[in-house]
Scaffold this motif. Structure first.
Motif, PDB file in Angstrom:
ATOM      1  N   GLU A  30       0.828  -1.207   0.000  1.00  0.00           N
ATOM      2  CA  GLU A  30       0.000   0.000   0.000  1.00  0.00           C
ATOM      3  C   GLU A  30       0.859   1.252   0.000  1.00  0.00           C
ATOM      4  O   GLU A  30       0.553   2.228  -0.706  1.00  0.00           O
ATOM      5  CB  GLU A  30      -0.922  -0.005   1.215  1.00  0.00           C
ATOM      6  N   LEU A  31       1.935   1.246   0.762  1.00  0.00           N
ATOM      7  CA  LEU A  31       2.843   2.399   0.773  1.00  0.00           C
ATOM      8  C   LEU A  31       3.429   2.631  -0.622  1.00  0.00           C
ATOM      9  O   LEU A  31       3.441   3.762  -1.124  1.00  0.00           O
ATOM     10  CB  LEU A  31       3.957   2.178   1.800  1.00  0.00           C
ATOM     11  N   ASN A  32       3.913   1.577  -1.248  1.00  0.00           N
ATOM     12  CA  ASN A  32       4.501   1.711  -2.582  1.00  0.00           C
ATOM     13  C   ASN A  32       3.462   2.150  -3.607  1.00  0.00           C
ATOM     14  O   ASN A  32       3.751   2.964  -4.492  1.00  0.00           O
ATOM     15  CB  ASN A  32       5.138   0.393  -3.014  1.00  0.00           C
ATOM     16  N   ALA A  33       2.242   1.621  -3.491  1.00  0.00           N
ATOM     17  CA  ALA A  33       1.175   2.002  -4.419  1.00  0.00           C
ATOM     18  C   ALA A  33       0.829   3.479  -4.267  1.00  0.00           C
ATOM     19  O   ALA A  33       0.542   4.169  -5.259  1.00  0.00           O
ATOM     20  CB  ALA A  33      -0.062   1.147  -4.172  1.00  0.00           C
ATOM     21  N   GLU A  34       0.861   3.968  -3.056  1.00  0.00           N
ATOM     22  CA  GLU A  34       0.575   5.389  -2.828  1.00  0.00           C
ATOM     23  C   GLU A  34       1.635   6.269  -3.484  1.00  0.00           C
ATOM     24  O   GLU A  34       1.326   7.310  -4.060  1.00  0.00           O
ATOM     25  CB  GLU A  34       0.506   5.672  -1.328  1.00  0.00           C
ATOM     26  N   VAL A  35       2.891   5.827  -3.422  1.00  0.00           N
ATOM     27  CA  VAL A  35       3.972   6.563  -4.080  1.00  0.00           C
ATOM     28  C   VAL A  35       3.724   6.610  -5.595  1.00  0.00           C
ATOM     29  O   VAL A  35       3.841   7.666  -6.221  1.00  0.00           O
ATOM     30  CB  VAL A  35       5.339   5.918  -3.780  1.00  0.00           C
ATOM     31  N   VAL A  36       3.388   5.470  -6.172  1.00  0.00           N
ATOM     32  CA  VAL A  36       3.113   5.419  -7.612  1.00  0.00           C
ATOM     33  C   VAL A  36       1.938   6.319  -7.961  1.00  0.00           C
ATOM     34  O   VAL A  36       1.981   7.095  -8.923  1.00  0.00           O
ATOM     35  CB  VAL A  36       2.839   3.965  -8.070  1.00  0.00           C
ATOM     36  N   ALA A  37       0.858   6.236  -7.170  1.00  0.00           N
ATOM     37  CA  ALA A  37      -0.341   7.016  -7.455  1.00  0.00           C
ATOM     38  C   ALA A  37      -0.062   8.518  -7.416  1.00  0.00           C
ATOM     39  O   ALA A  37      -0.536   9.272  -8.273  1.00  0.00           O
ATOM     40  CB  ALA A  37      -1.447   6.661  -6.460  1.00  0.00           C
ATOM     41  N   LEU A  38       0.722   8.959  -6.441  1.00  0.00           N
ATOM     42  CA  LEU A  38       1.045  10.380  -6.330  1.00  0.00           C
ATOM     43  C   LEU A  38       1.830  10.879  -7.536  1.00  0.00           C
ATOM     44  O   LEU A  38       1.698  12.033  -7.951  1.00  0.00           O
ATOM     45  CB  LEU A  38       1.839  10.641  -5.050  1.00  0.00           C
ATOM     46  N   GLN A  39       2.649  10.007  -8.120  1.00  0.00           N
ATOM     47  CA  GLN A  39       3.407  10.381  -9.313  1.00  0.00           C
ATOM     48  C   GLN A  39       2.542  10.316 -10.566  1.00  0.00           C
ATOM     49  O   GLN A  39       2.709  11.112 -11.495  1.00  0.00           O
ATOM     50  CB  GLN A  39       4.608   9.447  -9.471  1.00  0.00           C
ATOM     51  N   LEU A  40       1.620   9.367 -10.604  1.00  0.00           N
ATOM     52  CA  LEU A  40       0.794   9.173 -11.800  1.00  0.00           C
ATOM     53  C   LEU A  40      -0.260  10.256 -11.977  1.00  0.00           C
ATOM     54  O   LEU A  40      -0.547  10.672 -13.108  1.00  0.00           O
ATOM     55  CB  LEU A  40       0.082   7.817 -11.734  1.00  0.00           C
ATOM     56  N   LYS A  41      -0.843  10.697 -10.894  1.00  0.00           N
ATOM     57  CA  LYS A  41      -1.968  11.628 -11.003  1.00  0.00           C
ATOM     58  C   LYS A  41      -1.627  12.868 -11.827  1.00  0.00           C
ATOM     59  O   LYS A  41      -2.384  13.227 -12.733  1.00  0.00           O
ATOM     60  CB  LYS A  41      -2.470  11.993  -9.608  1.00  0.00           C
ATOM     61  N   PRO A  42      -0.530  13.556 -11.558  1.00  0.00           N
ATOM     62  CA  PRO A  42      -0.223  14.723 -12.412  1.00  0.00           C
ATOM     63  C   PRO A  42       0.193  14.326 -13.836  1.00  0.00           C
ATOM     64  O   PRO A  42      -0.086  15.064 -14.786  1.00  0.00           O
ATOM     65  CB  PRO A  42       0.923  15.418 -11.665  1.00  0.00           C
TER      66      PRO A  42
END
Length: 387
Positions: free
Chosen positions: A371-383
Motif C-alpha cells: 500500500e505504501l509503494n502504491a501510494e507513491v506510484v499514485a502520487l506520481q501518476l496523477k499529475p
C-alpha cells in the motif's frame, strides 16, 4: 453483479417473474455445483467475429469481467477464453477468421469450435491443482498447457474506458495476487490509491520474471494485444534481471546495462538457441512496440529491497535504477524513480518500522508495504495523467 431485481410479466411464459442480475444467477449455479461436491470453473466469453479496423472485439459488454470478479469473490478457478482466442483470430486476420463463423458473428463452425475447445483445455491444464492426465483424450494430451492460467491475470474491465497496464515482476504482482504468504505487490493496491473511474487498472505483472523472460515467455505480447491507442503502460523490471543468463532452473538474467551487446546461448532450461540482450534492450523493445500502437509508456525504477547500510537503505549506483532512467530518457518516456522515492520513505520511517512493511527477508512487501509503494506510484501518476 449485485442483489438488484425487477418484477416482470414474462411475455413468453405469460407468468410473473422476478429477474435478478447476472451475478445472482452465476452465484446460484456455483452453489448448486458445490452442493454436489463438484468443482466449478468460470470462463470468459467465446470470441465473436466483430472487427474494428484490424482489431477484433474482446468480449461483449462486461460479462467476461463480471465472471472474473465472481471467480475472485467465490474463490474458484477462472479461464480467460476471450483474449487467447482474440489473439489467435487477429493472427489469422478478418478473412480467414470469417470462415470460422459462416452463419453470423457469434456461432462458429466445427473448426472454430475446436479452436475454442483447445483454448479451454490449455487453460484447464494450467490450473493449480490441475486435472489428472487421464481426464484428457488423445487430442487433449497433445495440447500444450497455458502454464500461467492459475495466476488469474486480469484484463480490461470496461472496453469503453482507457486502461493503465502494469507489467513487471513479483514486487508489482506476487503469485496469483491473492496475498499468499502475506506477500503483496504494489499493483494490487494501485486502483484503490488512484481511485479513478476513468481508467481500468490492469495488473499483468508476473512474479519471477525478468524483462527478458517477460518478453520471451509471451507475457508482453499478450498484454500488448489487449492495449489500444490512448492506453498507458507502466514498466518496472530489474529484480530478476541480475540472475544467471543461463541455467537449468530459470535462465532469466539479462546483460547488465542498456547497450546493444548480446550473447548467443543454448538455453539449458528450454533446450533452444537464444540470443540474450541487455536489460535496456528489452525495455526498449517493449516501449517501442507500445508507442507504435499509440500507447503512453512510463518507466519505473525497481522498488528497493530491505538492504541497509549505515542506517539507510543501500544506494544503487550504476545499476537498474540508473539504467531504467537512461532508457526513459532514450525513449522520451516519463520516469518514476520508485527506488529513490520509496527509499526516502523507508529512511524516514527507520529500520524498525520498515520491518513491518515486508513479508520476507528483504524483497516482497506485506499488505502495508504494498500500500505504501502504491501510494507513491499514485502520487506520481496523477499529475502525469491529469487524474
Amino acid at each position: 453483479m449485485g442483489d438488484d431485481s425487477i418484477e416482470i410479466l414474462n411475455l413468453q411464459t405469460g407468468k410473473e417473474e422476478t429477474v435478478y442480475t447476472f451475478g445472482h444467477y452465476i452465484r446460484h449455479m456455483i452453489a448448486d455445483v458445490r452442493a454436489k461436491n463438484a468443482v466449478p470453473v468460470l470462463l470468459s466469453l467465446t470470441a465473436r467475429n466483430r472487427w474494428k479496423s484490424s482489431r477484433i472485439e474482446r468480449g461483449s459488454g462486461q460479462y467476461g469481467y463480471w465472471s472474473y470478479q465472481l471467480a475472485w469473490e467465490l474463490d474458484i478457478a477462472f479461464i480467460d477464453v476471450t483474449n487467447p482466442m482474440a489473439d489467435l483470430l487477429e493472427q489469422m486476420g478478418p478473412e480467414k477468421a470469417a470462415e470460422l463463423y459462416p452463419k453470423d458473428h457469434t456461432h462458429f463452425a466445427t473448426e472454430g469450435a475446436h479452436l475454442h475447445a483447445q483454448t479451454i483445455i490449455a487453460g484447464l491444464k494450467g490450473l493449480r491443482p490441475g486435472l489428472e492426465s487421464a481426464w484428457f483424450s488423445e487430442l487433449g494430451q497433445q495440447i500444450e498447457p497455458r502454464e500461467w492460467a492459475w495466476l488469474r491475470l486480469p484484463f480490461p474491465a470496461d472496453a469503453r474506458k482507457s486502461s493503465i497496464f502494469l507489467v513487471g515482476d513479483s514486487t508489482v504482482r506476487n503469485g496469483a495476487g491473492d496475498g499468499a504468504n502475506g506477500e503483496w505487490g504494489w499493483g494490487d493496491y494501485l486502483d484503490e490509491k488512484l481511485s479513478t473511474k476513468s481508467h481500468n487498472i490492469v495488473n499483468r505483472a508476473v512474479g519471477g520474471l525478468s524483462s527478458r523472460t517477460f518478453v520471451t515467455g509471451g507475457h508482453w505480447q499478450r498484454a500488448l494485444n489487449m492495449m489500444k491507442a490512448g492506453d498507458v503502460v507502466l514498466l518496472q523490471f530489474g529484480h530478476n534481471d541480475a540472475a544467471p543468463l543461463n541455467d537449468e532452473t530459470r535462465a532469466r538474467g539479462t546483460i547488465p546495462g542498456v547497450g546493444e551487446e548480446y550473447e548467443d546461448i543454448d538455453n539449458l532450461l528450454t533446450g533452444e538457441a537464444e540470443r540474450v540482450h541487455s536489460y535496456g534492450w528489452y525495455l526498449r523493445q517493449m516501449i517501442g512496440q507500445a508507442k507504435a500502437r499509440g500507447i503512453t509508456t512510463i518507466v519505473c525504477s525497481p522498488v528497493p529491497r530491505k538492504a541497509w547500510r549505515d542506517g539507510l537503505i543501500q544506494e544503487a549506483t550504476d545499476s537498474y535504477p540508473q539504467w531504467a532512467l537512461q532508457v526513459a530518457r532514450q525513449s522520451q518516456s516519463p520516469f518514476i524513480d520508485l527506488y529513490q522515492l520509496v527509499s526516502d520513505k523507508y529512511n524516514r520511517l527507520g529500520r524498525r518500522q520498515v520491518e513491518k512493511l515486508f513479508a520476507d527477508k528483504h524483497t516482497h512487501t506485506s499488505k502495508s508495504g504494498a500500500e505504501l509503494n502504491a501510494e507513491v506510484v499514485a502520487l506520481q501518476l496523477k499529475p502525469l495523467l491529469a487524474l
